[in-house]
Every structure is written in C-alpha cells, then in structure tokens.
Design a protein around this motif. Structure first.
Motif, PDB file in Angstrom:
ATOM      1  N   GLN A  21     -12.890  -1.656  -1.408  1.00 45.24           N
ATOM      2  CA  GLN A  21     -13.234  -1.813   0.001  1.00 45.24           C
ATOM      3  C   GLN A  21     -13.373  -0.482   0.741  1.00 45.24           C
ATOM      4  O   GLN A  21     -13.611  -0.460   1.948  1.00 45.24           O
ATOM      5  CB  GLN A  21     -12.141  -2.639   0.706  1.00 45.24           C
ATOM      6  CG  GLN A  21     -11.911  -4.002   0.097  1.00 45.24           C
ATOM      7  CD  GLN A  21     -10.590  -4.612   0.548  1.00 45.24           C
ATOM      8  OE1 GLN A  21      -9.857  -4.032   1.348  1.00 45.24           O
ATOM      9  NE2 GLN A  21     -10.264  -5.784   0.014  1.00 45.24           N
ATOM     10  N   HIS A  22     -13.240   0.630   0.024  1.00 42.08           N
ATOM     11  CA  HIS A  22     -13.120   1.936   0.668  1.00 42.08           C
ATOM     12  C   HIS A  22     -14.331   2.288   1.522  1.00 42.08           C
ATOM     13  O   HIS A  22     -15.470   2.221   1.073  1.00 42.08           O
ATOM     14  CB  HIS A  22     -12.906   3.026  -0.393  1.00 42.08           C
ATOM     15  CG  HIS A  22     -12.698   4.385   0.191  1.00 42.08           C
ATOM     16  ND1 HIS A  22     -13.382   5.490  -0.237  1.00 42.08           N
ATOM     17  CD2 HIS A  22     -11.890   4.806   1.186  1.00 42.08           C
ATOM     18  CE1 HIS A  22     -13.000   6.551   0.460  1.00 42.08           C
ATOM     19  NE2 HIS A  22     -12.093   6.161   1.319  1.00 42.08           N
ATOM     20  N   VAL A  23     -14.046   2.667   2.774  1.00 43.02           N
ATOM     21  CA  VAL A  23     -15.086   3.170   3.680  1.00 43.02           C
ATOM     22  C   VAL A  23     -14.718   4.611   4.019  1.00 43.02           C
ATOM     23  O   VAL A  23     -13.590   4.879   4.453  1.00 43.02           O
ATOM     24  CB  VAL A  23     -15.132   2.327   4.983  1.00 43.02           C
ATOM     25  CG1 VAL A  23     -16.153   2.915   5.953  1.00 43.02           C
ATOM     26  CG2 VAL A  23     -15.460   0.875   4.657  1.00 43.02           C
ATOM     27  N   PRO A  24     -15.642   5.567   3.818  1.00 40.72           N
ATOM     28  CA  PRO A  24     -15.323   6.972   4.115  1.00 40.72           C
ATOM     29  C   PRO A  24     -14.858   7.147   5.560  1.00 40.72           C
ATOM     30  O   PRO A  24     -15.322   6.471   6.476  1.00 40.72           O
ATOM     31  CB  PRO A  24     -16.661   7.688   3.878  1.00 40.72           C
ATOM     32  CG  PRO A  24     -17.386   6.816   2.916  1.00 40.72           C
ATOM     33  CD  PRO A  24     -16.990   5.399   3.269  1.00 40.72           C
ATOM     34  N   PHE A  25     -13.909   8.067   5.739  1.00 38.89           N
ATOM     35  CA  PHE A  25     -13.290   8.282   7.047  1.00 38.89           C
ATOM     36  C   PHE A  25     -13.176   9.772   7.285  1.00 38.89           C
ATOM     37  O   PHE A  25     -12.844  10.533   6.372  1.00 38.89           O
ATOM     38  CB  PHE A  25     -11.907   7.623   7.064  1.00 38.89           C
ATOM     39  CG  PHE A  25     -11.097   7.893   8.299  1.00 38.89           C
ATOM     40  CD1 PHE A  25     -11.472   7.350   9.520  1.00 38.89           C
ATOM     41  CD2 PHE A  25      -9.953   8.679   8.233  1.00 38.89           C
ATOM     42  CE1 PHE A  25     -10.714   7.581  10.658  1.00 38.89           C
ATOM     43  CE2 PHE A  25      -9.199   8.915   9.364  1.00 38.89           C
ATOM     44  CZ  PHE A  25      -9.573   8.369  10.581  1.00 38.89           C
ATOM     45  N   ASP A  26     -13.445  10.201   8.505  1.00 35.93           N
ATOM     46  CA  ASP A  26     -13.350  11.624   8.848  1.00 35.93           C
ATOM     47  C   ASP A  26     -11.883  12.012   8.990  1.00 35.93           C
ATOM     48  O   ASP A  26     -11.250  11.750  10.014  1.00 35.93           O
ATOM     49  CB  ASP A  26     -14.103  11.901  10.148  1.00 35.93           C
ATOM     50  CG  ASP A  26     -14.043  13.377  10.526  1.00 35.93           C
ATOM     51  OD1 ASP A  26     -13.558  14.182   9.709  1.00 35.93           O
ATOM     52  OD2 ASP A  26     -14.493  13.722  11.632  1.00 35.93           O
ATOM     53  N   LEU A  27     -11.364  12.637   7.943  1.00 32.50           N
ATOM     54  CA  LEU A  27      -9.946  13.004   7.935  1.00 32.50           C
ATOM     55  C   LEU A  27      -9.701  14.366   8.557  1.00 32.50           C
ATOM     56  O   LEU A  27      -8.571  14.853   8.578  1.00 32.50           O
ATOM     57  CB  LEU A  27      -9.429  12.989   6.488  1.00 32.50           C
ATOM     58  CG  LEU A  27      -9.450  11.614   5.817  1.00 32.50           C
ATOM     59  CD1 LEU A  27      -9.238  11.739   4.320  1.00 32.50           C
ATOM     60  CD2 LEU A  27      -8.398  10.704   6.422  1.00 32.50           C
ATOM     61  N   LEU A 149      -0.819  14.643  -5.441  1.00 31.37           N
ATOM     62  CA  LEU A 149      -0.685  13.913  -4.182  1.00 31.37           C
ATOM     63  C   LEU A 149      -0.050  14.789  -3.106  1.00 31.37           C
ATOM     64  O   LEU A 149      -0.434  14.723  -1.927  1.00 31.37           O
ATOM     65  CB  LEU A 149       0.134  12.637  -4.393  1.00 31.37           C
ATOM     66  CG  LEU A 149      -0.503  11.580  -5.297  1.00 31.37           C
ATOM     67  CD1 LEU A 149       0.441  10.391  -5.459  1.00 31.37           C
ATOM     68  CD2 LEU A 149      -1.852  11.113  -4.760  1.00 31.37           C
ATOM     69  N   PHE A 150       0.897  15.602  -3.502  1.00 24.23           N
ATOM     70  CA  PHE A 150       1.536  16.543  -2.564  1.00 24.23           C
ATOM     71  C   PHE A 150       0.494  17.511  -2.001  1.00 24.23           C
ATOM     72  O   PHE A 150       0.398  17.717  -0.784  1.00 24.23           O
ATOM     73  CB  PHE A 150       2.657  17.307  -3.266  1.00 24.23           C
ATOM     74  CG  PHE A 150       3.325  18.346  -2.404  1.00 24.23           C
ATOM     75  CD1 PHE A 150       4.338  17.987  -1.533  1.00 24.23           C
ATOM     76  CD2 PHE A 150       2.942  19.674  -2.463  1.00 24.23           C
ATOM     77  CE1 PHE A 150       4.953  18.942  -0.729  1.00 24.23           C
ATOM     78  CE2 PHE A 150       3.547  20.637  -1.675  1.00 24.23           C
ATOM     79  CZ  PHE A 150       4.560  20.270  -0.795  1.00 24.23           C
ATOM     80  N   SER A 155      -3.106  19.235   2.356  1.00 21.46           N
ATOM     81  CA  SER A 155      -4.460  19.671   2.732  1.00 21.46           C
ATOM     82  C   SER A 155      -4.956  18.896   3.956  1.00 21.46           C
ATOM     83  O   SER A 155      -5.866  19.353   4.663  1.00 21.46           O
ATOM     84  CB  SER A 155      -5.441  19.475   1.568  1.00 21.46           C
ATOM     85  OG  SER A 155      -5.806  18.108   1.407  1.00 21.46           O
ATOM     86  N   LEU A 156      -4.369  17.740   4.218  1.00 21.91           N
ATOM     87  CA  LEU A 156      -4.713  16.928   5.389  1.00 21.91           C
ATOM     88  C   LEU A 156      -3.754  17.199   6.558  1.00 21.91           C
ATOM     89  O   LEU A 156      -3.735  16.459   7.535  1.00 21.91           O
ATOM     90  CB  LEU A 156      -4.672  15.441   5.045  1.00 21.91           C
ATOM     91  CG  LEU A 156      -5.634  14.955   3.959  1.00 21.91           C
ATOM     92  CD1 LEU A 156      -5.457  13.467   3.719  1.00 21.91           C
ATOM     93  CD2 LEU A 156      -7.081  15.265   4.335  1.00 21.91           C
ATOM     94  N   ASP A 157      -2.961  18.273   6.438  1.00 22.19           N
ATOM     95  CA  ASP A 157      -1.983  18.645   7.469  1.00 22.19           C
ATOM     96  C   ASP A 157      -0.896  17.597   7.660  1.00 22.19           C
ATOM     97  O   ASP A 157      -0.358  17.426   8.760  1.00 22.19           O
ATOM     98  CB  ASP A 157      -2.671  18.928   8.810  1.00 22.19           C
ATOM     99  CG  ASP A 157      -3.548  20.173   8.749  1.00 22.19           C
ATOM    100  OD1 ASP A 157      -3.145  21.129   8.077  1.00 22.19           O
ATOM    101  OD2 ASP A 157      -4.635  20.165   9.355  1.00 22.19           O
ATOM    102  N   LEU A 158      -0.586  16.882   6.593  1.00 28.20           N
ATOM    103  CA  LEU A 158       0.539  15.960   6.608  1.00 28.20           C
ATOM    104  C   LEU A 158       1.760  16.655   6.025  1.00 28.20           C
ATOM    105  O   LEU A 158       1.652  17.421   5.063  1.00 28.20           O
ATOM    106  CB  LEU A 158       0.227  14.719   5.775  1.00 28.20           C
ATOM    107  CG  LEU A 158      -0.844  13.768   6.323  1.00 28.20           C
ATOM    108  CD1 LEU A 158      -1.287  12.799   5.241  1.00 28.20           C
ATOM    109  CD2 LEU A 158      -0.330  13.016   7.541  1.00 28.20           C
ATOM    110  N   GLU A 159       2.924  16.392   6.594  1.00 26.37           N
ATOM    111  CA  GLU A 159       4.162  16.823   5.951  1.00 26.37           C
ATOM    112  C   GLU A 159       4.490  15.811   4.852  1.00 26.37           C
ATOM    113  O   GLU A 159       4.048  14.654   4.897  1.00 26.37           O
ATOM    114  CB  GLU A 159       5.304  16.888   6.951  1.00 26.37           C
ATOM    115  CG  GLU A 159       5.166  18.009   7.969  1.00 26.37           C
ATOM    116  CD  GLU A 159       6.398  18.140   8.837  1.00 26.37           C
ATOM    117  OE1 GLU A 159       7.206  19.046   8.584  1.00 26.37           O
ATOM    118  OE2 GLU A 159       6.546  17.322   9.782  1.00 26.37           O
TER     119      GLU A 159
END
Length: 262
Positions: A21-27, A149-150, A155-159
């Motif tokens: 079901q994946h729809v690309p998203f601006d991350l 995954l880390f 890279s998405l600025d998530l801790e």
C-alpha cells in the motif's frame, strides 16, 4: 514460540501489507521544533519520566481501553513529563498511528513511537505521524538490520531509543554508537519483570561518554524510581502505573527523585 516471536511474526505480515500500500511521502519536511530527548536527559540531576499511553499489553490485558490519548498526553505534559511514549501496535497493545499523530500534534514534548520496528517503512510511518523518537529493540533485530534502521532513522532527524535486556545486547547497542539506551526490566520472552536488569546494565554502562540510560517497565512508585536512580538511570519509562493512577500530577512527581551521577 515466545511472546516476542509471536509479535514479530505479526509485524512481518503488517510490513508486507504496508509495502503493498506504500505511497511515497516527503520526509524532508521540517518538523515542529521540539526539545531533544537526549538534551533533556543528559544533564538532569533529577530522574526524568517518559510517560506512556498504553491501552493494553500481552501480559496485563486491557489496561484502559477508553483512554483519550490527547487528554492523557496533555495531562502528562502538565505534570512535568520529559517525553510522551505512544504505543502504536494494534494487535497486542490496542494502539495506532492515529494515536501517535494526535499526540504529536497536541504536545510540545518529544514523542516516542513505541512499536516493534523491523523495516524502514515503519520508520517512515512514524515520521509521517509526527514522531520525534523511535524505538529499536536489539533482541528483535540482527546487528546489520539494527545498524541500518538506526542510520535510516537518524538520517530523518529522528532520535533513536535502543532497547536492551542484558550486557551482551548493551555491547551491540554501543557498536552502533547510540546515545539513548533503554533497559527493559521486562523479559520479552517470559514478560517477567526484574528491576535488577537496570542495575546489571548500569554496572557496565559508559556513563563517562555522551550517553543516557533509561529504565523501562516495572516502575510502580518512588521506591522503584529511587532504586534505578541510585544506579545512574537518567529517566524511567512508565506506562501502566500512570494509566491506572487516580492523580497523574501527584504520581508522576513522585518519580522525580535525585539521581546518582556516575
């Protein structure tokens, strides 16, 4: 099959559905500015609290099925929580990404997506829903996947809160150079709880480095909070106790005990 193994089997099926079901998203979109969990915890002299929204669990069954996640999160924020944890697993914990999105929009605190993450797409989902932190469980992942995954999350600025259960898993977490390490006092194979897990990990934890230690599960009162604070924990993650208590303000503040600096 252990409880963890059962959960991971379900996660594999969920990921397969997500991929279809994946729809690309601006991350790359700029998130709302929030304090980082690491900075909040690193220099603290008092034990901090990551307050969890938890409707149910495999070990306790239904805890509070009718909770309003936004109201609960706002109560946690007013009471002085350092961050909010939102369980998003549906089958075993009755949570959802909708809960995460609603909470992350409502509060000014960092928000943790608490789930069993095994694929990059789940991290994308968490980012899309407004998470500022994700959980990676060492026991659930091969080392190469854990590292991938880390790196993807950062890279998405998530801790990233990396969860361990024993000293061997602590060493695996340190290999990927994570700054935020959580000790789950609950054995994910048997679901038994032992606060001694935090003491065992703390005895091997590199407190002299830029890292923070969080004690997760089994914190029921000030005595438990003091137990883990005295071995160096910077924070506790508390779910069931706060979900069941009559007075969130009063209960949460009892966890703000003096911590022993290591």
């Amino acid at each position: 099959m252990t409880i963890l193994e059962k959960i991971l089997e379900v996660k594999k099926l969920e990921v397969a559905e997500l991929l279809e079901q994946h729809v690309p998203f601006d991350l790359t979109k700029e998130p709302t500015a929030k304090p980082t969990l690491f900075e909040t915890l690193y220099n603290t002299q008092l034990l901090q609290v990551i307050s969890e929204i938890k409707r149910a669990s495999p070990s306790k069954g239904l805890i509070e099925g009718n909770v309003n996640p936004v109201q609960q999160a706002l109560s946690y924020e007013r009471a002085g929580a350092a961050a909010i944890s939102v369980l998003t697993d549906q089958q075993f914990f009755k949570g959802s990404m909708d809960d995460l999105h609603a909470v992350s929009t409502a509060v000014g605190l960092p928000v943790l997506c608490k789930d069993f993450i095994i694929h990059r797409l789940q991290i994308e989902q968490a980012k899309r829903a407004g998470a500022s932190i994700i959980l990676l469980i060492v026991a659930a992942l091969e080392q190469e996947t854990l590292h991938d995954l880390f790196n993807f999350a950062t890279s998405l600025d998530l801790e990233v809160l990396v969860e361990v259960h024993d000293v061997e898993e602590l060493q695996r977490a340190l290999l990927i150079d994570t700054k935020i390490i959580g000790v789950n006092n609950r054995n994910l194979k048997t679901f038994e709880v032992d606060l001694g897990n935090t003491a065992e990990i703390a005895a091997h934890f590199p407190f002299h480095e830029d890292r923070v230690l969080i004690s997760e599960s089994g914190i029921r009162g000030a005595s438990d909070a003091s137990t883990v604070a005295q071995v160096g924990a910077h924070a506790v993650l508390v779910g069931e106790t706060l979900m069941r208590c009559a007075n969130i303000d009063e209960t949460l503040r009892t966890f703000h005990v003096k911590r022993r600096e290591r």
